[in-house]
Design an enzyme around this catalytic site. Structure first.
Site, mmCIF file in Angstrom:
data_model
loop_
_atom_site.group_PDB
_atom_site.id
_atom_site.type_symbol
_atom_site.label_atom_id
_atom_site.label_comp_id
_atom_site.label_asym_id
_atom_site.label_seq_id
_atom_site.Cartn_x
_atom_site.Cartn_y
_atom_site.Cartn_z
ATOM 1 N N GLU A 180 43.024 29.723 45.977
ATOM 2 C CA GLU A 180 43.428 29.260 44.636
ATOM 3 C C GLU A 180 44.933 29.011 44.576
ATOM 4 O O GLU A 180 45.382 28.010 44.020
ATOM 5 C CB GLU A 180 43.035 30.286 43.568
ATOM 6 C CG GLU A 180 41.551 30.325 43.251
ATOM 7 C CD GLU A 180 41.064 29.105 42.464
ATOM 8 O OE1 GLU A 180 41.893 28.313 41.980
ATOM 9 O OE2 GLU A 180 39.835 28.942 42.354
ATOM 10 N N GLU A 216 46.582 25.433 43.865
ATOM 11 C CA GLU A 216 47.300 25.205 42.606
ATOM 12 C C GLU A 216 48.798 25.000 42.798
ATOM 13 O O GLU A 216 49.429 24.282 42.033
ATOM 14 C CB GLU A 216 47.071 26.391 41.647
ATOM 15 C CG GLU A 216 45.647 26.472 41.135
ATOM 16 C CD GLU A 216 45.447 27.552 40.082
ATOM 17 O OE1 GLU A 216 46.392 28.327 39.802
ATOM 18 O OE2 GLU A 216 44.331 27.627 39.539
ATOM 19 N N GLU A 225 52.301 21.904 36.033
ATOM 20 C CA GLU A 225 53.635 22.398 36.394
ATOM 21 C C GLU A 225 53.531 23.753 37.074
ATOM 22 O O GLU A 225 52.644 24.547 36.734
ATOM 23 C CB GLU A 225 54.429 22.638 35.096
ATOM 24 C CG GLU A 225 55.575 21.698 34.837
ATOM 25 C CD GLU A 225 56.290 22.057 33.551
ATOM 26 O OE1 GLU A 225 57.432 22.507 33.614
ATOM 27 O OE2 GLU A 225 55.665 21.913 32.477
ATOM 28 N N PRO A 264 35.269 42.353 27.556
ATOM 29 C CA PRO A 264 34.908 41.027 27.040
ATOM 30 C C PRO A 264 35.813 40.531 25.914
ATOM 31 O O PRO A 264 35.934 39.333 25.702
ATOM 32 C CB PRO A 264 33.459 41.205 26.563
ATOM 33 C CG PRO A 264 33.227 42.665 26.471
ATOM 34 C CD PRO A 264 34.169 43.323 27.426
#
Ligand SMILES: [Mg+2]
Length: 434
Positions: A341, A345, A400, A362
């Site tokens: 990831e 990214e 960004e 949750p």
């Protein structure tokens, strides 16, 4: 009858002193009933339902019948209930088919490709919605017809590919038949969804539109309750709308979480138990998060530079800044997932130093997406250090990438990430479980 008059007279006491609780019927003004499995099963009226409706009317209660079955017209259901000697007006019957017709009319959709029975087609046409389209349509409407064939489903997919909206009467995938489970609307909807990749707007329970029709008709502030036999449609649907829900069921049930939206506020084995004395209903309270469709494992990373600034990314899907994060692909370890990831990214290569925490509450970990999907993420947050690569945003997902001073974080930072960052700054050998 003496008991009924006494309880009507005294009903206000329920809310003044918790010791005085009368029958459930006294605790509400408006009763929403599911039909199949509650009032009747197939063409047979169920024990007590006729008397139940009569008693509620004698107490001056409002009654509505909400069914996900899109096949019959309201007139047909009115006739069926009348033949069962259940007192009803057509205005009190709300089918997912009729509700779909209302929704289409409200949204100025007048040309549709419909998978539907003649009854449902007549509900659509009664509101001026054309179903005999030639080339294109504004919406594909998925109802149910036993004679639905492969060519019709293919045609529905073609219309969606050309830009039509996708409206489903309900999402129930099957129903019990004499010889086993039978295909229902939701199975047809799922086939269209899987092939087209388009998410439907769903009208019936447990979604909001069918309930909104009732809400518009009752006096604001009315005390409402749903009586149903399905946890996934009646109970979940009522709780999503913030109203109490009672399950008609003969056994006890267990739920994994005390916040489960499918947990009824009371379970009664017989519909006439609505009139039993001293039965208290646990009032539903929203637990502070929307009910998710699924649960997924996620990973996130806290990465500092030499100046002790933290690495953040600005996401294209919601415009917010966040720690680099994502979810696991099938077959990946969490370490592989976070390294992948971050590289995708930000272009950076990292090593994992330690687990900062596991986040599963949750209230902070359920996310709703613009598509309508809602996911509960169980996220593992890692402290990572940069070992290589070249910092550059992946412009498809990330707009960004930048380092920020801890004391000067962007205002539009994902709501739970300041906590994750605070946990990373604590010099402890243990990991947080939140
Ligand atoms: Mg039912």
């Amino acid at each position: 009858m003496a008991y009924l008059s006494a309880s009507r007279y005294l009903s206000g006491l329920i809310f003044l002193g918790r010791g005085w609780v009368f029958m459930i019927a006294d605790q509400y003004d408006v009763f929403l009933f599911d039909l199949d499995g509650v009032i009747y099963r197939d063409d047979v009226v169920l024990a007590g339902s006729r008397r139940c409706i009569r008693k509620l009317r004698a107490l001056g209660k409002k009654v509505y019948f909400l069914t996900n079955d899109p096949r019959p017209t309201r007139q047909e259901l009115y006739d069926r209930l009348k033949s069962m000697k259940i007192s009803v007006s057509q205005e009190e019957i709300i089918t997912s088919g009729w509700a779909t017709a209302q929704y289409l009319a409200e949204n100025n959709i007048s040309d549709v490709f419909a998978i539907a029975t003649e009854g449902f087609i007549s509900e659509l046409e009664a509101l001026g919605i054309r179903t005999k389209i030639e080339v294109s349509c504004q919406a594909v409407v998925a109802g149910y017809n036993e004679n639905t064939n492969f060519a019709q489903i293919q045609q529905a997919i073609r219309h969606l590919e050309k830009g039509s909206r996708f409206i489903a009467t309900n999402a129930d995938k099957s129903f019990p038949g004499r010889n086993g489970r039978c295909i229902a609307t939701g199975a047809i909807v799922e086939m269209i969804r899987m092939v087209s990749g388009k998410q439907p707007f769903i009208i019936g329970k447990p979604y909001s539109y069918i309930f909104s029709i009732v809400f518009r008709r009752v006096v604001p502030g009315s005390r409402m309750v749903m009586i149903g036999d399905s946890l996934e449609t009646d109970i979940l649907g009522a709780h999503r709308q913030g109203i109490d829900a009672i399950l008609l069921y003969k056994d006890k049930l267990r739920f994994p979480s005390k916040y489960d939206y499918r947990m009824p506020d009371n379970i009664i084995p017989n519909i006439l138990d609505l009139f039993k004395p001293n039965v208290e209903v646990k009032n539903w309270r929203n637990p502070g998060f929307p009910w998710p469709d699924d649960v997924k494992p996620g990973v996130a990373a806290v990465i500092f530079n030499a100046q002790r600034q933290v690495l953040l990314v600005r996401r294209n899907d919601n415009g917010l800044w966040s720690l680099p994060s994502g979810h696991l692909e099938i077959g990946e370890t969490v370490i592989e997932a976070i390294k992948r990831e971050i590289q995708e990214e930000t272009g950076l290569i990292v090593d994992v130093k330690k687990l900062i925490g596991v986040y599963s509450d949750p209230v902070s970990q359920v996310f709703s997406y613009p598509s309508g999907a809602t996911t509960h993420f169980i996220t593992l947050s890692f402290l990572c250090c940069i070992t290589g690569g070249c910092m550059q945003a992946d412009y498809s997902e990330i707009a960004e990438v930048a380092f920020f001073d801890i004391s000067n974080l962007p205002i539009n930072l994902l709501k739970m990430h300041p906590q994750w960052l605070t946990d990373a700054l604590v010099e402890q050998s243990f990991s947080f479980l939140r």
